[in-house]
Scaffold this active site. Structure first.
Site, PDB file in Angstrom:
ATOM      1  N   GLY A 222       0.606  -1.048   0.282  1.00 23.21           N
ATOM      2  CA  GLY A 222       0.094   0.143  -0.014  1.00 23.21           C
ATOM      3  C   GLY A 222       0.934   1.273  -0.089  1.00 23.21           C
ATOM      4  O   GLY A 222       1.895   1.193  -0.369  1.00 23.21           O
ATOM      5  N   ASN A 223       0.291   2.395   0.296  1.00 25.14           N
ATOM      6  CA  ASN A 223       1.011   3.643   0.216  1.00 25.14           C
ATOM      7  C   ASN A 223       0.159   4.499   1.788  1.00 25.14           C
ATOM      8  O   ASN A 223      -0.841   4.063   2.059  1.00 25.14           O
ATOM      9  CB  ASN A 223       1.062   4.433  -1.067  1.00 25.14           C
ATOM     10  CG  ASN A 223      -0.184   4.713  -1.439  1.00 25.14           C
ATOM     11  OD1 ASN A 223      -1.064   5.737  -0.762  1.00 25.14           O
ATOM     12  ND2 ASN A 223      -0.754   4.230  -2.412  1.00 25.14           N
TER      13      ASN A 223
END
Ligand SMILES: Cc1cc2nc3c(=O)[nH]c(=O)nc-3n(C[C@H](O)[C@H](O)[C@H](O)COP(=O)(O)O)c2cc1C
Length: 418
Positions: A222-223
């Protein structure tokens, strides 16, 4: 725009009401202020009068030089009773901050000052934003009074949790932030033909948040995008009257009552939703942080650690959503991309993205700077268009969102009024 009557009662958070008035007038609303006598111990009438451009009233018995009219209205030829005329003209009556005392009076229908008399006479939507010490907030009497107000259709804007005014005190009771108060007002106003707004009829599509690409059933790549910037753009577009859809990738933030949200998780889901929604929109703002790569072969179950010293994860490129949409655009659509870049080359990269992807604007933020960009309340950006670069100095994401929408407005050849 709307006519907002603001009632200020005597709590320490009265100073925040000044910022609310500033935001509301900047947004094009006409504002009048009434104060309780105690409120004047905290903030004087002169500040409110200067910001609203209208007289401030405290007592039912003082003469209103504006005769109950809002700054956008002609005063009537007669001298009406202020507590009746102000709420007759108002589209919404917000009491902020509302002290425990004023909340109690409102719940019991008392009308012993101009603020409470006006509340009793109000036919427009009434909103109450309490702010007080957490013991006062948690007291059963306060909670019962608020429950009574809610039952009667009053919108209660709950206070936040955090440091309180008294030294070393922390808890629930902080007045909601001015931008949140304004959004709550704009959400209850009846926007009929009497209140045309600059973006009425415009369809805006916003992507927000960060995609998650599964490694297995429980883990993902993810980020750090929280979705705050995209949600701020959506809120501001809704305030301008647009019909807004947000494609929200893993965003845990409060939602605007007038915005339609579709939740997605992965880049592929976001792409599918974009392809569905894009043809109908007039403005696309791609604020989501979309994964460039995803695990090539996610496991159906949970990958076990036992027996492994290391694990190699093979990634494959995701589809480029924005280029695909830009290629399919029709006349009249305005496309805005975001570039979260690291370091001195950020603007060069953004300019390359602007031409390579055929966009109308690219909003560049340099995420190497502390306190801005991902998962923060503030941002500092450069808005790149064919006409040149605009630098937006560090500001709240709501203010940055307004600058972006003003650029969209210029690109579309009209003037934004806020
Ligand atoms: C320094 C100070 C700060 C206060 N802050 C608050 C507050 O944040 N919330 C509240 O409910 N009352 C607060 N009070 C108490 C109110 O001022 C008091 O209940 C008053 O009667 C409220 O009057 P009004 O509701 O007519 O404005 C404060 C009092 C003082 C002296």
């Amino acid at each position: 725009m709307a006519r907002l009557l603001l009632g200020v009662s005597g709590g320490i958070a009265a100073y925040k009401a000044l910022e609310l008035v500033r935001l509301a007038t900047k947004a094009g609303h006409a504002v009048r202020v009434v104060q309780t006598p105690t409120a004047q111990q905290f903030v004087g009438a002169a500040s409110f009068a200067a910001l609203t451009g209208a007289p401030v009233l405290v007592s039912e018995f003082e003469r209103d030089p504006a005769r109950g009219a809002f700054p956008d209205q002609e005063p009537p030829s007669h001298d009406p009773a202020s507590h009746l005329e102000l709420v007759r003209n108002a589209d919404a009556y917000l009491i902020a901050p509302a002290t425990a005392n004023t909340v109690a009076k409102l719940a019991h229908g008392m009308a012993d000052n101009l603020l409470t008399s006006a509340a009793l006479a109000a036919g427009c939507p009434v909103l109450v934003a309490p702010a007080m010490n957490h013991h006062m907030w948690e007291h059963p009497a306060t909670q019962a009074n608020l429950a009574t107000l809610r039952e009667r259709g009053v919108t209660v804007i709950d206070p936040g949790t955090g440091a309180l005014a008294t030294k070393h005190e922390w808890g629930v009771g902080r007045l909601a932030e001015p931008a949140e108060l304004l959004a709550a007002v704009e959400a209850v106003v009846d926007w009929g033909p009497a209140h045309p707004r600059p973006w009425d009829g415009l369809k805006v599509l916003v992507t927000a948040g960060g995609t998650r690409e599964p490694i297995d059933a429980v883990r993902y790549v993810g980020n750090r995008s929280s979705g705050r910037m995209g949600f701020a753009v959506a809120d501001e577009a809704a305030a301008l009257g647009a019909e807004v859809t947000v494609l929200a990738a893993n965003v845990a933030l409060p939602r605007h009552p007038r915005v339609r949200y579709r939740d997605v998780v992965t880049a592929a889901e976001l792409r599918a939703a974009c392809l569905e929604e894009f043809p109908a929109c007039d403005v696309l703002v791609m604020a989501a942080a979309v994964a460039d790569f995803r695990p090539a072969a996610p496991e159906a179950g949970k990958v076990k650690k036992a027996g492994r010293d290391a694990m190699v994860l093979e990634l494959e490129a995701t589809e480029d959503i924005l280029s695909g949409l830009a290629a399919a655009r029709r006349d009249g659509q305005t496309l805005v991309g975001f570039a979260a870049e690291h370091g001195a080359q950020a603007v060069d990269y953004g300019r390359d993205k602007l031409s390579r992807k055929g966009l109308d604007a690219v909003v560049v933020n340099d995420v190497s700077q502390p306190g801005i960009g991902f998962d923060t309340a503030e941002n500092e950006v450069a808005i790149l268009t064919a006409a040149g670069d605009e630098h937006v100095a560090r500001a709240t994401k709501a203010e940055v969102a307004r600058a972006i929408l003003a650029t969209v407005d210029r690109l579309r050849g009209a003037q934004v009024t806020r």
